[in-house]
Design a protein around this motif. Structure first.
Motif, PDB file in Angstrom:
ATOM      1  N   GLU A  53       0.123 -12.889  -6.184  1.00 38.65           N
ATOM      2  CA  GLU A  53       0.453 -11.827  -7.139  1.00 38.65           C
ATOM      3  C   GLU A  53       0.317 -12.312  -8.586  1.00 38.65           C
ATOM      4  O   GLU A  53      -0.280 -11.630  -9.432  1.00 38.65           O
ATOM      5  CB  GLU A  53       1.874 -11.309  -6.889  1.00 38.65           C
ATOM      6  CG  GLU A  53       2.039 -10.548  -5.579  1.00 38.65           C
ATOM      7  CD  GLU A  53       1.229  -9.264  -5.549  1.00 38.65           C
ATOM      8  OE1 GLU A  53       0.929  -8.708  -6.619  1.00 38.65           O
ATOM      9  OE2 GLU A  53       0.873  -8.824  -4.429  1.00 38.65           O
ATOM     10  N   ARG A  95      -0.124   0.469 -12.353  1.00 36.30           N
ATOM     11  CA  ARG A  95       0.327   0.775 -10.986  1.00 36.30           C
ATOM     12  C   ARG A  95       0.416  -0.508 -10.162  1.00 36.30           C
ATOM     13  O   ARG A  95       1.399  -0.750  -9.469  1.00 36.30           O
ATOM     14  CB  ARG A  95      -0.625   1.770 -10.333  1.00 36.30           C
ATOM     15  CG  ARG A  95      -0.259   2.110  -8.903  1.00 36.30           C
ATOM     16  CD  ARG A  95      -1.065   3.271  -8.376  1.00 36.30           C
ATOM     17  NE  ARG A  95      -0.186   4.309  -7.858  1.00 36.30           N
ATOM     18  CZ  ARG A  95      -0.564   5.544  -7.579  1.00 36.30           C
ATOM     19  NH1 ARG A  95      -1.788   5.922  -7.803  1.00 36.30           N
ATOM     20  NH2 ARG A  95       0.286   6.420  -7.093  1.00 36.30           N
ATOM     21  N   ARG A  96      -0.625  -1.332 -10.252  1.00 32.38           N
ATOM     22  CA  ARG A  96      -0.605  -2.595  -9.505  1.00 32.38           C
ATOM     23  C   ARG A  96       0.505  -3.508 -10.010  1.00 32.38           C
ATOM     24  O   ARG A  96       1.193  -4.168  -9.233  1.00 32.38           O
ATOM     25  CB  ARG A  96      -1.956  -3.323  -9.626  1.00 32.38           C
ATOM     26  CG  ARG A  96      -2.065  -4.512  -8.671  1.00 32.38           C
ATOM     27  CD  ARG A  96      -3.092  -5.523  -9.085  1.00 32.38           C
ATOM     28  NE  ARG A  96      -2.764  -6.187 -10.329  1.00 32.38           N
ATOM     29  CZ  ARG A  96      -1.852  -7.155 -10.429  1.00 32.38           C
ATOM     30  NH1 ARG A  96      -1.175  -7.567  -9.385  1.00 32.38           N
ATOM     31  NH2 ARG A  96      -1.614  -7.717 -11.599  1.00 32.38           N
ATOM     32  N   LEU A  99       3.853  -2.507  -8.582  1.00 35.11           N
ATOM     33  CA  LEU A  99       3.956  -2.949  -7.194  1.00 35.11           C
ATOM     34  C   LEU A  99       4.173  -4.457  -7.122  1.00 35.11           C
ATOM     35  O   LEU A  99       4.985  -4.949  -6.327  1.00 35.11           O
ATOM     36  CB  LEU A  99       2.677  -2.576  -6.430  1.00 35.11           C
ATOM     37  CG  LEU A  99       2.459  -1.098  -6.137  1.00 35.11           C
ATOM     38  CD1 LEU A  99       1.021  -0.859  -5.693  1.00 35.11           C
ATOM     39  CD2 LEU A  99       3.433  -0.619  -5.058  1.00 35.11           C
ATOM     40  N   ILE A 103       7.213  -6.675  -5.359  1.00 39.09           N
ATOM     41  CA  ILE A 103       6.946  -7.722  -4.373  1.00 39.09           C
ATOM     42  C   ILE A 103       7.550  -9.052  -4.817  1.00 39.09           C
ATOM     43  O   ILE A 103       8.230  -9.745  -4.051  1.00 39.09           O
ATOM     44  CB  ILE A 103       5.427  -7.842  -4.128  1.00 39.09           C
ATOM     45  CG1 ILE A 103       4.900  -6.572  -3.457  1.00 39.09           C
ATOM     46  CG2 ILE A 103       5.103  -9.079  -3.302  1.00 39.09           C
ATOM     47  CD1 ILE A 103       3.389  -6.441  -3.478  1.00 39.09           C
TER      48      ILE A 103
ATOM     49  N   ASP B  62      -2.060  -7.525  -0.677  1.00 46.34           N
ATOM     50  CA  ASP B  62      -1.272  -7.713  -1.893  1.00 46.34           C
ATOM     51  C   ASP B  62      -1.220  -6.410  -2.682  1.00 46.34           C
ATOM     52  O   ASP B  62      -1.657  -5.349  -2.213  1.00 46.34           O
ATOM     53  CB  ASP B  62      -1.793  -8.895  -2.723  1.00 46.34           C
ATOM     54  CG  ASP B  62      -3.136  -8.612  -3.382  1.00 46.34           C
ATOM     55  OD1 ASP B  62      -3.638  -7.470  -3.283  1.00 46.34           O
ATOM     56  OD2 ASP B  62      -3.668  -9.540  -4.021  1.00 46.34           O
ATOM     57  N   SER B  63      -0.695  -6.485  -3.890  1.00 43.55           N
ATOM     58  CA  SER B  63      -0.499  -5.277  -4.697  1.00 43.55           C
ATOM     59  C   SER B  63      -1.823  -4.602  -5.044  1.00 43.55           C
ATOM     60  O   SER B  63      -1.853  -3.375  -5.242  1.00 43.55           O
ATOM     61  CB  SER B  63       0.260  -5.621  -5.976  1.00 43.55           C
ATOM     62  OG  SER B  63      -0.431  -6.604  -6.724  1.00 43.55           O
ATOM     63  N   SER B  64      -2.908  -5.361  -5.112  1.00 42.74           N
ATOM     64  CA  SER B  64      -4.217  -4.753  -5.408  1.00 42.74           C
ATOM     65  C   SER B  64      -4.628  -3.805  -4.289  1.00 42.74           C
ATOM     66  O   SER B  64      -5.124  -2.701  -4.550  1.00 42.74           O
ATOM     67  CB  SER B  64      -5.289  -5.841  -5.575  1.00 42.74           C
ATOM     68  OG  SER B  64      -4.915  -6.774  -6.546  1.00 42.74           O
ATOM     69  N   LEU B  66      -2.591  -2.389  -2.036  1.00 46.50           N
ATOM     70  CA  LEU B  66      -1.669  -1.255  -1.987  1.00 46.50           C
ATOM     71  C   LEU B  66      -1.976  -0.255  -3.097  1.00 46.50           C
ATOM     72  O   LEU B  66      -1.931   0.957  -2.879  1.00 46.50           O
ATOM     73  CB  LEU B  66      -0.223  -1.747  -2.111  1.00 46.50           C
ATOM     74  CG  LEU B  66       0.294  -2.643  -0.988  1.00 46.50           C
ATOM     75  CD1 LEU B  66       1.765  -2.990  -1.238  1.00 46.50           C
ATOM     76  CD2 LEU B  66       0.122  -1.981   0.366  1.00 46.50           C
ATOM     77  N   ALA B  67      -2.294  -0.755  -4.286  1.00 40.48           N
ATOM     78  CA  ALA B  67      -2.605   0.143  -5.403  1.00 40.48           C
ATOM     79  C   ALA B  67      -3.849   0.975  -5.101  1.00 40.48           C
ATOM     80  O   ALA B  67      -3.902   2.172  -5.422  1.00 40.48           O
ATOM     81  CB  ALA B  67      -2.803  -0.665  -6.676  1.00 40.48           C
ATOM     82  N   LEU B  70      -2.753   3.718  -2.642  1.00 41.91           N
ATOM     83  CA  LEU B  70      -1.906   4.728  -3.275  1.00 41.91           C
ATOM     84  C   LEU B  70      -2.701   5.602  -4.245  1.00 41.91           C
ATOM     85  O   LEU B  70      -2.488   6.817  -4.328  1.00 41.91           O
ATOM     86  CB  LEU B  70      -0.747   4.052  -4.001  1.00 41.91           C
ATOM     87  CG  LEU B  70       0.326   3.452  -3.090  1.00 41.91           C
ATOM     88  CD1 LEU B  70       1.231   2.513  -3.882  1.00 41.91           C
ATOM     89  CD2 LEU B  70       1.158   4.556  -2.439  1.00 41.91           C
ATOM     90  N   GLU B  71      -3.624   4.985  -4.969  1.00 41.14           N
ATOM     91  CA  GLU B  71      -4.452   5.748  -5.905  1.00 41.14           C
ATOM     92  C   GLU B  71      -5.318   6.760  -5.155  1.00 41.14           C
ATOM     93  O   GLU B  71      -5.432   7.929  -5.549  1.00 41.14           O
ATOM     94  CB  GLU B  71      -5.331   4.791  -6.725  1.00 41.14           C
ATOM     95  CG  GLU B  71      -6.298   5.474  -7.671  1.00 41.14           C
ATOM     96  CD  GLU B  71      -5.589   6.220  -8.795  1.00 41.14           C
ATOM     97  OE1 GLU B  71      -4.411   5.906  -9.066  1.00 41.14           O
ATOM     98  OE2 GLU B  71      -6.210   7.133  -9.385  1.00 41.14           O
ATOM     99  N   THR B  74      -3.210   9.656  -3.883  1.00 39.81           N
ATOM    100  CA  THR B  74      -2.894  10.607  -4.956  1.00 39.81           C
ATOM    101  C   THR B  74      -4.093  11.506  -5.251  1.00 39.81           C
ATOM    102  O   THR B  74      -3.959  12.736  -5.382  1.00 39.81           O
ATOM    103  CB  THR B  74      -2.493   9.835  -6.235  1.00 39.81           C
ATOM    104  OG1 THR B  74      -1.346   9.041  -5.939  1.00 39.81           O
ATOM    105  CG2 THR B  74      -2.187  10.797  -7.372  1.00 39.81           C
ATOM    106  N   LEU B  95       4.356  -6.326   3.759  1.00 41.77           N
ATOM    107  CA  LEU B  95       4.057  -6.012   2.356  1.00 41.77           C
ATOM    108  C   LEU B  95       4.365  -4.560   2.021  1.00 41.77           C
ATOM    109  O   LEU B  95       4.899  -4.248   0.953  1.00 41.77           O
ATOM    110  CB  LEU B  95       2.593  -6.342   2.051  1.00 41.77           C
ATOM    111  CG  LEU B  95       2.366  -7.469   1.067  1.00 41.77           C
ATOM    112  CD1 LEU B  95       2.715  -7.065  -0.352  1.00 41.77           C
ATOM    113  CD2 LEU B  95       3.191  -8.705   1.455  1.00 41.77           C
ATOM    114  N   ALA B  99       7.153  -3.678  -0.830  1.00 41.47           N
ATOM    115  CA  ALA B  99       6.778  -2.889  -2.012  1.00 41.47           C
ATOM    116  C   ALA B  99       7.415  -1.506  -1.999  1.00 41.47           C
ATOM    117  O   ALA B  99       7.308  -0.761  -2.982  1.00 41.47           O
ATOM    118  CB  ALA B  99       5.255  -2.779  -2.088  1.00 41.47           C
ATOM    119  N   VAL B 101       6.591   1.102  -0.120  1.00 44.52           N
ATOM    120  CA  VAL B 101       5.616   2.195  -0.009  1.00 44.52           C
ATOM    121  C   VAL B 101       5.300   2.529   1.442  1.00 44.52           C
ATOM    122  O   VAL B 101       4.397   3.332   1.710  1.00 44.52           O
ATOM    123  CB  VAL B 101       4.306   1.872  -0.769  1.00 44.52           C
ATOM    124  CG1 VAL B 101       4.597   1.698  -2.254  1.00 44.52           C
ATOM    125  CG2 VAL B 101       3.636   0.626  -0.209  1.00 44.52           C
TER     126      VAL B 101
END
Lengths: 137, 110
Positions: A53, A95-96, A99, A103, B62-64, B66-67, B70-71, B74, B95, B99, B101
């Motif tokens: 991250e 947004r990332r 998140l 985490i 990772d967050s990338s 998940l983003a 989610l994008e 939407t 994860l 997060a 989600v």
């Protein structure tokens, strides 16, 4: 990669191009230093996730160049410091980033992102979860 | 839960009998793999499709990643489409939960 000789704290320094294709290597080294530090399986996963991250944020913020990571570990904990030259202004994916903050709040014992001159830096600390002592009777 | 695959992300793309788009991901869904997922998902957004994403063979998220999901969710909702995760590995499930989600992305009928 170079390893220090002073025990108990040992240090591994990793310098990567600021390219997302190398994030996997950062995760591998994180897992590699977690074992001699005595971290358990879940803690190793947490460390890999946390390093990913924070490295992702630095790579996203960086100008083309180097991402320097320093892994310092001894019995029971791993500290990771990262540094890269950053773009001005920073233009991060909100947004990332939100998140990522969720985490990191779970997987890291301590973490911080900071600007230092033209660089963006991070520090992450992961401690071994000590087993609970037996209940007193 | 399946046995996830390590390595670079690959994405298989199928159309189910009900016309929905099924994406089967394999490998690591990180900042390096997320742009490929975004490209594939943007094609589904353009058609307002129902998208089912299978993360059973994904070893890291990772967050990338998940983003990106989610994008797309939407953007699909805005054109009458849907996106749900229909399968997860242990790593992906953790994860999603960390997060916060999982309720947003997981197929409730899974």
């Amino acid at each position: 990669v170079s390893a220090g000789e002073n025990r108990p704290a040992q240090e591994i320094r990793l310098v990567l191009p600021t390219d997302t294709q190398h994030l996997r290597l950062a995760r591998l080294v994180a897992a590699g230093v977690a074992a001699p530090a005595g971290l358990g399986i879940d803690d190793v996963d947490d460390l890999r996730i946390g390093v990913d991250e924070l490295c992702t944020t630095l790579v996203e913020a960086s100008v083309p160049g180097a991402l320097t990571l320093v892994f310092t570990f001894d019995d029971g904990q791993v500290e990771v410091r990262g540094r890269t030259p950053a773009r001005v202004p920073l233009d991060l994916d909100d947004r990332r980033l939100a998140l990522s903050a969720e985490i990191l709040a779970v997987v890291a014992d301590e973490h911080e992102l900071a600007a230092d001159g033209d660089d963006l830096t991070f520090r992450l600390l992961k401690r071994r979860v000590e087993p609970r002592p037996p209940a007193a009777h | 839960m399946g046995s996830p695959s390590h390595g670079a992300l690959t994405i298989d793309h199928d159309i189910d009998s009900d016309g929905s788009v099924r994406l089967r991901l394999e490998g690591e869904l990180d900042a390096h793999g997320a742009p490929e997922l975004e490209t594939v998902l943007s094609q589904s957004v353009a058609t307002g499709a129902t998208v089912k994403v299978d993360l059973t063979e994904v070893s890291f998220v990772d967050s990338s990643g998940l983003a990106a999901l989610l994008e797309a969710r939407t953007r699909l909702a805005a054109v009458g489409g849907t996106l749900n995760i229909v399968g997860v590995s242990d790593a992906a499930a953790r994860l999603l939960a960390i997060a916060g989600v999982d309720a947003d992305l997981m197929d409730p009928d899974r």
